[in-house]
Design a protein around this motif. Structure first.
Motif, PDB file in Angstrom:
ATOM      1  N   ASP A  11      36.545  35.465  44.940  1.00 42.53           N
ATOM      2  CA  ASP A  11      35.702  34.607  44.109  1.00 42.53           C
ATOM      3  C   ASP A  11      34.230  34.970  44.243  1.00 42.53           C
ATOM      4  O   ASP A  11      33.407  34.532  43.450  1.00 42.53           O
ATOM      5  CB  ASP A  11      35.853  33.129  44.494  1.00 42.53           C
ATOM      6  CG  ASP A  11      37.207  32.581  44.107  1.00 42.53           C
ATOM      7  OD1 ASP A  11      37.842  33.148  43.213  1.00 42.53           O
ATOM      8  OD2 ASP A  11      37.612  31.582  44.711  1.00 42.53           O
ATOM      9  N   TYR A  12      33.883  35.735  45.244  1.00 37.93           N
ATOM     10  CA  TYR A  12      32.494  36.075  45.511  1.00 37.93           C
ATOM     11  C   TYR A  12      32.217  37.510  45.138  1.00 37.93           C
ATOM     12  O   TYR A  12      33.032  38.388  45.355  1.00 37.93           O
ATOM     13  CB  TYR A  12      32.168  35.849  46.993  1.00 37.93           C
ATOM     14  CG  TYR A  12      32.394  34.423  47.396  1.00 37.93           C
ATOM     15  CD1 TYR A  12      31.451  33.455  47.100  1.00 37.93           C
ATOM     16  CD2 TYR A  12      33.564  34.051  48.020  1.00 37.93           C
ATOM     17  CE1 TYR A  12      31.669  32.128  47.438  1.00 37.93           C
ATOM     18  CE2 TYR A  12      33.790  32.722  48.360  1.00 37.93           C
ATOM     19  CZ  TYR A  12      32.838  31.775  48.073  1.00 37.93           C
ATOM     20  OH  TYR A  12      33.053  30.472  48.387  1.00 37.93           O
ATOM     21  N   THR A  13      31.040  37.743  44.606  1.00 38.04           N
ATOM     22  CA  THR A  13      30.671  39.104  44.247  1.00 38.04           C
ATOM     23  C   THR A  13      30.268  39.867  45.503  1.00 38.04           C
ATOM     24  O   THR A  13      29.994  39.285  46.537  1.00 38.04           O
ATOM     25  CB  THR A  13      29.485  39.115  43.261  1.00 38.04           C
ATOM     26  OG1 THR A  13      28.359  38.588  43.933  1.00 38.04           O
ATOM     27  CG2 THR A  13      29.796  38.309  42.013  1.00 38.04           C
ATOM     28  N   LYS A  14      30.190  41.167  45.363  1.00 33.72           N
ATOM     29  CA  LYS A  14      29.761  42.004  46.480  1.00 33.72           C
ATOM     30  C   LYS A  14      28.269  42.292  46.402  1.00 33.72           C
ATOM     31  O   LYS A  14      27.758  43.103  47.124  1.00 33.72           O
ATOM     32  CB  LYS A  14      30.555  43.302  46.477  1.00 33.72           C
ATOM     33  CG  LYS A  14      32.019  43.080  46.747  1.00 33.72           C
ATOM     34  CD  LYS A  14      32.790  44.379  46.733  1.00 33.72           C
ATOM     35  CE  LYS A  14      34.223  44.190  47.067  1.00 33.72           C
ATOM     36  NZ  LYS A  14      35.067  43.759  46.013  1.00 33.72           N
ATOM     37  N   THR A  15      27.583  41.613  45.493  1.00 31.64           N
ATOM     38  CA  THR A  15      26.147  41.835  45.356  1.00 31.64           C
ATOM     39  C   THR A  15      25.385  40.968  46.336  1.00 31.64           C
ATOM     40  O   THR A  15      25.844  39.920  46.752  1.00 31.64           O
ATOM     41  CB  THR A  15      25.675  41.527  43.923  1.00 31.64           C
ATOM     42  OG1 THR A  15      25.983  40.170  43.612  1.00 31.64           O
ATOM     43  CG2 THR A  15      26.339  42.440  42.913  1.00 31.64           C
ATOM     44  N   SER A  21      27.402  38.242  39.121  1.00 28.81           N
ATOM     45  CA  SER A  21      26.958  39.615  39.315  1.00 28.81           C
ATOM     46  C   SER A  21      26.051  40.090  38.198  1.00 28.81           C
ATOM     47  O   SER A  21      25.471  41.159  38.295  1.00 28.81           O
ATOM     48  CB  SER A  21      28.176  40.540  39.400  1.00 28.81           C
ATOM     49  OG  SER A  21      28.849  40.562  38.158  1.00 28.81           O
ATOM     50  N   GLY A  22      25.958  39.324  37.118  1.00 27.00           N
ATOM     51  CA  GLY A  22      25.162  39.748  35.990  1.00 27.00           C
ATOM     52  C   GLY A  22      25.924  40.640  35.035  1.00 27.00           C
ATOM     53  O   GLY A  22      25.415  41.026  34.001  1.00 27.00           O
ATOM     54  N   GLU A  23      27.170  41.007  35.359  1.00 24.39           N
ATOM     55  CA  GLU A  23      27.998  41.829  34.496  1.00 24.39           C
ATOM     56  C   GLU A  23      28.858  40.936  33.611  1.00 24.39           C
ATOM     57  O   GLU A  23      29.309  39.888  34.047  1.00 24.39           O
ATOM     58  CB  GLU A  23      28.938  42.714  35.321  1.00 24.39           C
ATOM     59  CG  GLU A  23      28.252  43.802  36.101  1.00 24.39           C
ATOM     60  CD  GLU A  23      29.249  44.615  36.886  1.00 24.39           C
ATOM     61  OE1 GLU A  23      29.365  45.810  36.596  1.00 24.39           O
ATOM     62  OE2 GLU A  23      29.904  44.052  37.775  1.00 24.39           O
ATOM     63  N   ASP A  24      29.107  41.375  32.386  1.00 20.46           N
ATOM     64  CA  ASP A  24      30.039  40.683  31.505  1.00 20.46           C
ATOM     65  C   ASP A  24      31.443  41.132  31.894  1.00 20.46           C
ATOM     66  O   ASP A  24      31.827  42.273  31.646  1.00 20.46           O
ATOM     67  CB  ASP A  24      29.726  41.029  30.047  1.00 20.46           C
ATOM     68  CG  ASP A  24      30.620  40.295  29.072  1.00 20.46           C
ATOM     69  OD1 ASP A  24      31.598  39.643  29.496  1.00 20.46           O
ATOM     70  OD2 ASP A  24      30.351  40.376  27.862  1.00 20.46           O
ATOM     71  N   GLN A  25      32.199  40.246  32.504  1.00 15.21           N
ATOM     72  CA  GLN A  25      33.548  40.579  32.983  1.00 15.21           C
ATOM     73  C   GLN A  25      34.442  41.076  31.854  1.00 15.21           C
ATOM     74  O   GLN A  25      35.353  41.854  32.092  1.00 15.21           O
ATOM     75  CB  GLN A  25      34.184  39.358  33.657  1.00 15.21           C
ATOM     76  CG  GLN A  25      33.466  38.898  34.893  1.00 15.21           C
ATOM     77  CD  GLN A  25      33.723  39.802  36.086  1.00 15.21           C
ATOM     78  OE1 GLN A  25      33.570  41.018  36.021  1.00 15.21           O
ATOM     79  NE2 GLN A  25      34.113  39.202  37.172  1.00 15.21           N
ATOM     80  N   CYS A  26      34.202  40.619  30.636  1.00 17.61           N
ATOM     81  CA  CYS A  26      35.032  41.014  29.495  1.00 17.61           C
ATOM     82  C   CYS A  26      34.890  42.494  29.156  1.00 17.61           C
ATOM     83  O   CYS A  26      35.756  43.068  28.514  1.00 17.61           O
ATOM     84  CB  CYS A  26      34.682  40.176  28.273  1.00 17.61           C
ATOM     85  SG  CYS A  26      35.046  38.418  28.441  1.00 17.61           S
ATOM     86  N   GLN A  27      33.783  43.114  29.562  1.00 13.92           N
ATOM     87  CA  GLN A  27      33.521  44.507  29.201  1.00 13.92           C
ATOM     88  C   GLN A  27      33.944  45.503  30.277  1.00 13.92           C
ATOM     89  O   GLN A  27      33.763  46.707  30.109  1.00 13.92           O
ATOM     90  CB  GLN A  27      32.039  44.680  28.884  1.00 13.92           C
ATOM     91  CG  GLN A  27      31.623  43.906  27.662  1.00 13.92           C
ATOM     92  CD  GLN A  27      30.154  44.104  27.319  1.00 13.92           C
ATOM     93  OE1 GLN A  27      29.472  44.920  27.903  1.00 13.92           O
ATOM     94  NE2 GLN A  27      29.689  43.342  26.353  1.00 13.92           N
ATOM     95  N   LEU A  28      34.528  45.019  31.373  1.00 12.94           N
ATOM     96  CA  LEU A  28      34.895  45.906  32.469  1.00 12.94           C
ATOM     97  C   LEU A  28      36.280  46.507  32.287  1.00 12.94           C
ATOM     98  O   LEU A  28      37.175  45.877  31.737  1.00 12.94           O
ATOM     99  CB  LEU A  28      34.860  45.132  33.791  1.00 12.94           C
ATOM    100  CG  LEU A  28      33.519  44.532  34.189  1.00 12.94           C
ATOM    101  CD1 LEU A  28      33.658  43.752  35.491  1.00 12.94           C
ATOM    102  CD2 LEU A  28      32.457  45.608  34.315  1.00 12.94           C
ATOM    103  N   SER A  29      36.464  47.723  32.774  1.00 19.76           N
ATOM    104  CA  SER A  29      37.775  48.356  32.841  1.00 19.76           C
ATOM    105  C   SER A  29      38.508  47.814  34.058  1.00 19.76           C
ATOM    106  O   SER A  29      37.879  47.405  35.038  1.00 19.76           O
ATOM    107  CB  SER A  29      37.640  49.868  32.943  1.00 19.76           C
ATOM    108  OG  SER A  29      37.027  50.379  31.787  1.00 19.76           O
ATOM    109  N   ILE A  30      39.834  47.827  34.003  1.00 14.21           N
ATOM    110  CA  ILE A  30      40.650  47.250  35.073  1.00 14.21           C
ATOM    111  C   ILE A  30      41.773  48.209  35.423  1.00 14.21           C
ATOM    112  O   ILE A  30      42.395  48.797  34.542  1.00 14.21           O
ATOM    113  CB  ILE A  30      41.264  45.911  34.621  1.00 14.21           C
ATOM    114  CG1 ILE A  30      40.169  44.895  34.323  1.00 14.21           C
ATOM    115  CG2 ILE A  30      42.241  45.369  35.656  1.00 14.21           C
ATOM    116  CD1 ILE A  30      40.663  43.659  33.606  1.00 14.21           C
ATOM    117  N   ALA A  31      42.041  48.343  36.706  1.00 15.38           N
ATOM    118  CA  ALA A  31      43.228  49.039  37.208  1.00 15.38           C
ATOM    119  C   ALA A  31      43.974  48.033  38.063  1.00 15.38           C
ATOM    120  O   ALA A  31      43.383  47.418  38.957  1.00 15.38           O
ATOM    121  CB  ALA A  31      42.840  50.261  38.029  1.00 15.38           C
ATOM    122  N   CYS A  32      45.260  47.819  37.776  1.00 14.91           N
ATOM    123  CA  CYS A  32      46.012  46.836  38.552  1.00 14.91           C
ATOM    124  C   CYS A  32      47.500  47.138  38.534  1.00 14.91           C
ATOM    125  O   CYS A  32      48.001  47.858  37.674  1.00 14.91           O
ATOM    126  CB  CYS A  32      45.753  45.417  38.043  1.00 14.91           C
ATOM    127  SG  CYS A  32      46.414  45.079  36.406  1.00 14.91           S
TER     128      CYS A  32
END
Length: 126
Positions: A11-15, A26-37
């Protein structure tokens, strides 16, 4: 007492802010991130139940919301091949706001516990 989140460290960012504290956005738009899972419930998926196998690496997948879960759908067969971990449930909000996601099977194994790993990215943004 008014707290939200899953109760896990993810739940916490690494920033780290200028004052040394962590957490928050984090200031990033989570919707625009790539994901590997790794997908969940692979052995209960339509793909596995129909073929008793997993899609090979390189097969294309689309991300859809089906039966109360966000799932990866094999583009060749049109069948779901597993669910994204619940930590990615925020993608439903992204999809409702105009994002769509696609990717590929990056790794798969058909054994006692079938495994599918996918890499996805947004293909349509609002």
């Amino acid at each position: 007492m008014g707290s939200t989140g899953s109760g896990s460290f993810t739940d916490y960012t690494k920033t780290r802010s200028k004052d040394g504290s962590t957490g928050g956005t984090s200031g990033e738009d989570q919707c625009q991130l790539s994901i590997a899972c790794l997908l969940e419930d692979v052995a209960q998926s339509s793909f596995y139940n129909t073929k008793q196998d997993v899609p090979p690496a390189g097969n294309a997948v689309l991300i859809q919301f089906m039966s109360h879960r966000i799932v990866a759908v094999d583009t060749i067969s049109g069948e779901d091949c597993g669910a994204l971990p619940t930590g990615y449930n925020y993608l439903l909000n992204c999809m409702e706001n105009g994002y769509s996601y696609a990717g590929v099977v990056s790794n798969s194994s058909n054994g006692l516990n079938p495994i599918i790993e996918i890499d996805i990215r947004p293909i349509t943004t609002p």
